[in-house]
Design a protein around this motif. Structure first.
Motif, PDB file in Angstrom:
ATOM      1  N   ARG A 281       0.822  -1.213   0.000  1.00 46.86           N
ATOM      2  CA  ARG A 281       0.000   0.000   0.000  1.00 46.86           C
ATOM      3  C   ARG A 281       0.857   1.266   0.000  1.00 46.86           C
ATOM      4  O   ARG A 281       0.448   2.312  -0.502  1.00 46.86           O
ATOM      5  N   LEU A 282       2.087   1.185   0.536  1.00 47.79           N
ATOM      6  CA  LEU A 282       2.923   2.370   0.715  1.00 47.79           C
ATOM      7  C   LEU A 282       3.923   2.622  -0.410  1.00 47.79           C
ATOM      8  O   LEU A 282       4.445   3.720  -0.537  1.00 47.79           O
TER       9      LEU A 282
ATOM     10  N   TYR B 145       7.235   6.139  -3.437  1.00 48.33           N
ATOM     11  CA  TYR B 145       6.100   5.830  -2.575  1.00 48.33           C
ATOM     12  C   TYR B 145       4.818   5.888  -3.410  1.00 48.33           C
ATOM     13  O   TYR B 145       4.753   6.551  -4.435  1.00 48.33           O
ATOM     14  N   SER B 146       3.798   5.258  -2.912  1.00 49.18           N
ATOM     15  CA  SER B 146       2.444   5.411  -3.462  1.00 49.18           C
ATOM     16  C   SER B 146       1.858   6.685  -2.844  1.00 49.18           C
ATOM     17  O   SER B 146       2.466   7.272  -1.939  1.00 49.18           O
ATOM     18  N   PRO B 147       0.673   7.114  -3.261  1.00 48.05           N
ATOM     19  CA  PRO B 147       0.057   8.261  -2.587  1.00 48.05           C
ATOM     20  C   PRO B 147      -0.040   8.051  -1.063  1.00 48.05           C
ATOM     21  O   PRO B 147       0.233   8.968  -0.289  1.00 48.05           O
ATOM     22  N   ALA B 148      -0.381   6.840  -0.634  1.00 44.87           N
ATOM     23  CA  ALA B 148      -0.437   6.562   0.813  1.00 44.87           C
ATOM     24  C   ALA B 148       0.951   6.645   1.439  1.00 44.87           C
ATOM     25  O   ALA B 148       1.107   7.099   2.573  1.00 44.87           O
TER      26      ALA B 148
ATOM     27  N   TYR C 271       3.431   8.586   0.339  1.00 43.02           N
ATOM     28  CA  TYR C 271       3.785  10.011   0.439  1.00 43.02           C
ATOM     29  C   TYR C 271       3.046  10.671   1.598  1.00 43.02           C
ATOM     30  O   TYR C 271       3.601  11.552   2.268  1.00 43.02           O
ATOM     31  N   ASP C 272       1.813  10.240   1.855  1.00 46.46           N
ATOM     32  CA  ASP C 272       1.110  10.741   3.042  1.00 46.46           C
ATOM     33  C   ASP C 272       1.867  10.365   4.308  1.00 46.46           C
ATOM     34  O   ASP C 272       2.048  11.188   5.213  1.00 46.46           O
ATOM     35  N   MET C 273       2.328   9.113   4.366  1.00 45.86           N
ATOM     36  CA  MET C 273       3.092   8.669   5.535  1.00 45.86           C
ATOM     37  C   MET C 273       4.412   9.436   5.632  1.00 45.86           C
ATOM     38  O   MET C 273       4.841   9.807   6.726  1.00 45.86           O
TER      39      MET C 273
ATOM     40  N   GLY D 201       4.893  12.478   4.721  1.00 48.66           N
ATOM     41  CA  GLY D 201       4.530  13.774   5.293  1.00 48.66           C
ATOM     42  C   GLY D 201       4.371  13.709   6.798  1.00 48.66           C
ATOM     43  O   GLY D 201       4.810  14.607   7.519  1.00 48.66           O
ATOM     44  N   GLU D 202       3.767  12.628   7.283  1.00 51.82           N
ATOM     45  CA  GLU D 202       3.622  12.439   8.740  1.00 51.82           C
ATOM     46  C   GLU D 202       4.990  12.307   9.418  1.00 51.82           C
ATOM     47  O   GLU D 202       5.225  12.886  10.479  1.00 51.82           O
TER      48      GLU D 202
END
Length: 158
Positions: free
Chosen positions: A121-122, A129-132, A134-136, A138-139
């Motif tokens: 997923r990541l 990275y996948s969109p998920a 890249y979200d991670m 950012g976190e």
């Protein structure tokens, strides 16, 4: 085309007269992106050349009075048939951590490894990275910034 434009921008910005110009920003994240650093447009073919390239970008930003937060390379190609690429990225990360690891530095490798339980997923491939993902990322950067808050300029307080 995007990578070439990115490399050209890195080679030009902030420019020869950076120390005499007011910076257009106060703070910059220096993402040591493996496919932008190890690419024909940047003429980087060795770990030492890659590190020299990143160091020159860092120096230009500091010269322009920009606070630089260095990010490690992601865990690139750890689980694929590209052991040379993984070795290259690992060695460059070691140099990055040796030089900037005690300062304004965020490690992206450890929190988002390619053998992460949620890797499918990541990660889109062994570099991106996948969109998920890249979200991670950012976190991870956000939490890294919070941890180094006392080292950041006052106007960057969170």
């Amino acid at each position: 085309a995007h990578t070439r434009k990115t490399a050209e921008t890195h080679n030009q910005a902030p420019g020869k007269d950076a120390a005499t110009l007011p910076p257009p920003w106060d703070i910059a994240l220096l993402l040591s992106g493996c496919n932008d650093v190890l690419h024909p447009y940047t003429k980087v073919h060795t770990v030492d050349q890659g590190f020299k390239f990143l160091s020159s970008v860092y120096s230009k930003l500091v010269e322009a009075r920009v606070t630089v937060i260095v990010l490690s390379l992601p865990d690139c190609c750890a689980q694929t048939g590209k052991p040379w690429y993984y070795k290259w990225c690992t060695q460059l990360n070691e140099k990055i951590q040796d030089k900037w690891g005690k300062g304004l530095y965020v490690n992206l490798t450890a929190p988002i490894p390619q053998d992460h339980p949620d890797a499918k997923r990541l990660w889109d491939d062994c570099v991106h990275y996948s969109p998920a993902g890249y979200d991670m990322m950012g976190e991870v950067i956000f939490h890294g910034l919070k941890e180094m808050q006392d080292k950041l300029p006052p106007h960057c307080a969170m």
